[in-house]
Design an enzyme around this catalytic site. Structure first.
Site, PDB file in Angstrom:
ATOM      1  N   GLU A 188      -3.622   4.193  -2.621  1.00 58.28           N
ATOM      2  CA  GLU A 188      -4.046   3.784  -1.276  1.00 58.28           C
ATOM      3  C   GLU A 188      -5.547   3.926  -1.107  1.00 58.28           C
ATOM      4  O   GLU A 188      -6.228   3.021  -0.597  1.00 58.28           O
ATOM      5  CB  GLU A 188      -3.330   4.596  -0.211  1.00 58.28           C
ATOM      6  N   GLU A 189      -6.097   5.068  -1.528  1.00 56.43           N
ATOM      7  CA  GLU A 189      -7.516   5.321  -1.337  1.00 56.43           C
ATOM      8  C   GLU A 189      -8.376   4.313  -2.097  1.00 56.43           C
ATOM      9  O   GLU A 189      -9.398   3.834  -1.577  1.00 56.43           O
ATOM     10  CB  GLU A 189      -7.855   6.746  -1.774  1.00 56.43           C
TER      11      GLU A 189
ATOM     12  N   ASP B 247       0.871  -1.171   0.000  1.00 56.40           N
ATOM     13  CA  ASP B 247       0.000   0.000   0.000  1.00 56.40           C
ATOM     14  C   ASP B 247       0.909   1.221   0.000  1.00 56.40           C
ATOM     15  O   ASP B 247       1.682   1.422   0.938  1.00 56.40           O
ATOM     16  CB  ASP B 247      -0.890  -0.036   1.252  1.00 56.40           C
TER      17      ASP B 247
END
Length: 496
Positions: free
Chosen positions: A286-287, A268
């Protein structure tokens, strides 16, 4: 790890005392409860729209304000209320909205009514290397194991914006309530709408069929000071002296980290605050991962921000959504059935490691201190505490290849990664790939019999970076290093 008191003595448990200020429930008489007014509101919601009258987004916002007031929290911010109304009354189809208010919201309320019992059961069973739910502060290495059902209940608290916010900033904890996510909808961003669709789909799935597995959240720390029988934060000289051969390294020109078929540590590209902009306007690597594997979001409840010698590993998070696109083009495209097998603990064999790259001007990425910080950050993320003594030996035997410890290829899994820190953070993709290769080579399988060692490649990175800083070369690292300049724009690597 010290033994916690029995669950019957909840008030004496340090883990619960750590988490309780950030939970919406209260501890009274040795048991956990919802405050009476909040419980009454949840019971009404659980009976469905004929009783609760919650059949639209604007009325849901009013109901959430009532719940928040019952918990001594401020009213739901008006812009968040407007976002809720916009999504459920305008953006969602009428058929899906009817199903949401008739079935999903009542089921979520029933799940929340069970939250005190779920938490008590969790603390009763905590042990065997994992603590009960607690705040994992900076430099506090530890692991928390949660059932997927408890994760779903706690994420429902986030959806309903029920978590207390006081003290979170001082504890270096990221935002966890979803009010910012709904507020961002007001700007009519397509990617924001699609993020909410992913999360709505998750809640539809978990209320239709309660998941029965577990998810673990681990804070990893490379101590800066020597510890007995452990490894400390390596300095430049330790890397320069390492004789660990470089592991296999494969480059793919297409594909995604989350689609890796083999078991691997999936990286991540994290913010130091876990989740980054997942619950606000962010929509990059990441989101997106937090939207398609929403159980990752729960780590934002109790994982403090990461320092340079820390990483966070989440093992067992289930994937629920298919998607396409990236950034402004991100779209939810449907259901995803996760077929990853379970381990002996009941976790899906999906291991996601959050490591935050340096965010600094491009020139600083070539400073030796920055290179050291990045290789140690990756090493911390890839580090397996159960094999600590092997890593110690790798550094201790660094001057003699003949003494290099034997590696059983069945003991290690690969690392699936890509252009970590190479977007807005300004990192160089070639340098970051080499840094991750060096870190992975110190900790995983398939040691090559002949070839460069970690030390040799680290020497080359240091020399190249020094030349870049002095203005003696402006070539890419690969063009500088290799005898021929072959184009290389691949973005997905697998070290194993």
């Amino acid at each position: 790890m010290e033994e916690e008191p029995p669950a019957s003595d909840l008030a004496a448990r340090g883990d619960l005392r750590s988490a309780l200020p950030f939970l919406p429930v209260v501890l009274r008489g040795g048991a956990l409860f919802w405050p009476p007014a909040a419980q009454e509101s949840l019971r009404a919601l659980a009976l469905g729209p004929d009783v609760s009258r919650v059949a639209s987004g604007d009325v849901l916002a009013d109901a959430l304000t009532d719940l928040r007031l019952a918990l001594a929290l401020p009213a739901l911010p008006q812009r968040a209320a407007d976002g809720l109304a916009l999504f459920f009354d305008d953006l969602l189809s009428r058929a899906q909205a009817r199903g949401w208010f008739a079935e999903v919201v009542p089921n979520l309320a029933r799940l929340l009514l069970r939250l005190p019992t779920l938490l008590e059961d969790h603390y009763a069973k905590a042990g065997h290397g994992a603590s009960g739910l607690r705040v994992l502060a900076s430099q506090d290495a530890g692991l928390v194991l949660l059932s997927q059902e408890l994760v779903a209940a706690l994420l429902t608290c986030a959806l309903f914006c029920l978590f207390p916010t006081a003290g979170r900033a001082q504890a270096c904890l990221p935002t966890i309530n979803f009010d910012g996510l709904f507020t961002a909808l007001i700007h009519r961003s397509q990617s924001q709408e699609q993020k909410v669709r992913c999360l709505v789909h998750y809640f539809e799935r978990v209320t239709d069929s309660t998941p029965a597995g577990f998810v673990s959240f681990e804070r990893k720390v490379l101590p800066r000071q020597p510890v007995s029988d452990g490894i400390t934060y390596p300095d430049i000289h330790a890397w320069l002296a390492s004789s660990a051969p470089l592991c296999q390294f494969r480059v793919f020109s297409s594909g995604f980290i989350e689609d890796e078929e083999q078991e691997a540590l999936q990286v991540d590209f994290a913010n130091k605050y876990l989740g980054g902009g997942a619950l606000s306007r962010g929509c990059v690597q990441e989101e997106i991962r937090f939207m398609i594997n929403p159980e990752l979001i729960l780590g934002m409840l109790f994982m403090a921000s990461m320092e340079d010698n820390e990483a966070i590993e989440i093992f067992g998070a289930e994937r629920f959504s298919q998607y396409m696109g990236y950034g402004s083009s991100f779209r939810f495209v449907g259901d995803y059935l996760d077929t990853k097998p379970f381990d002996s603990v009941g976790r899906r064999r999906t291991r996601i490691v959050a490591i935050d790259a340096l965010d600094c001007p491009a020139r600083l990425h070539y400073e030796s201190d920055c290179l050291l910080r990045e290789v140690n950050k990756a090493f911390c993320g890839f580090f397996d505490q159960s094999k600590c003594q092997l890593y110690v030996k790798l550094f201790q035997d660094s001057h003699n290849k003949d003494n290099f410890p034997s590696i059983n290829s069945n003991e290690y899994i690969g690392v699936s990664t890509g252009n970590w820190g190479c977007g807005a953070f300004g990192g160089n993709p070639e340098i970051k790939s080499m840094i991750q290769w060096i870190a992975a080579s110190q900790v995983i399988q398939w040691i090559l019999r002949h070839g460069w060692t970690v030390s040799e490649l680290w020497h080359m990175l240091i020399e190249y970076s020094s030349q870049r800083l002095r203005g003696e070369t402006y070539k890419g690292f690969f063009a500088w290093l290799l005898p021929s300049n072959r184009p290389n724009n691949e973005v997905h690597y697998m070290s194993e």
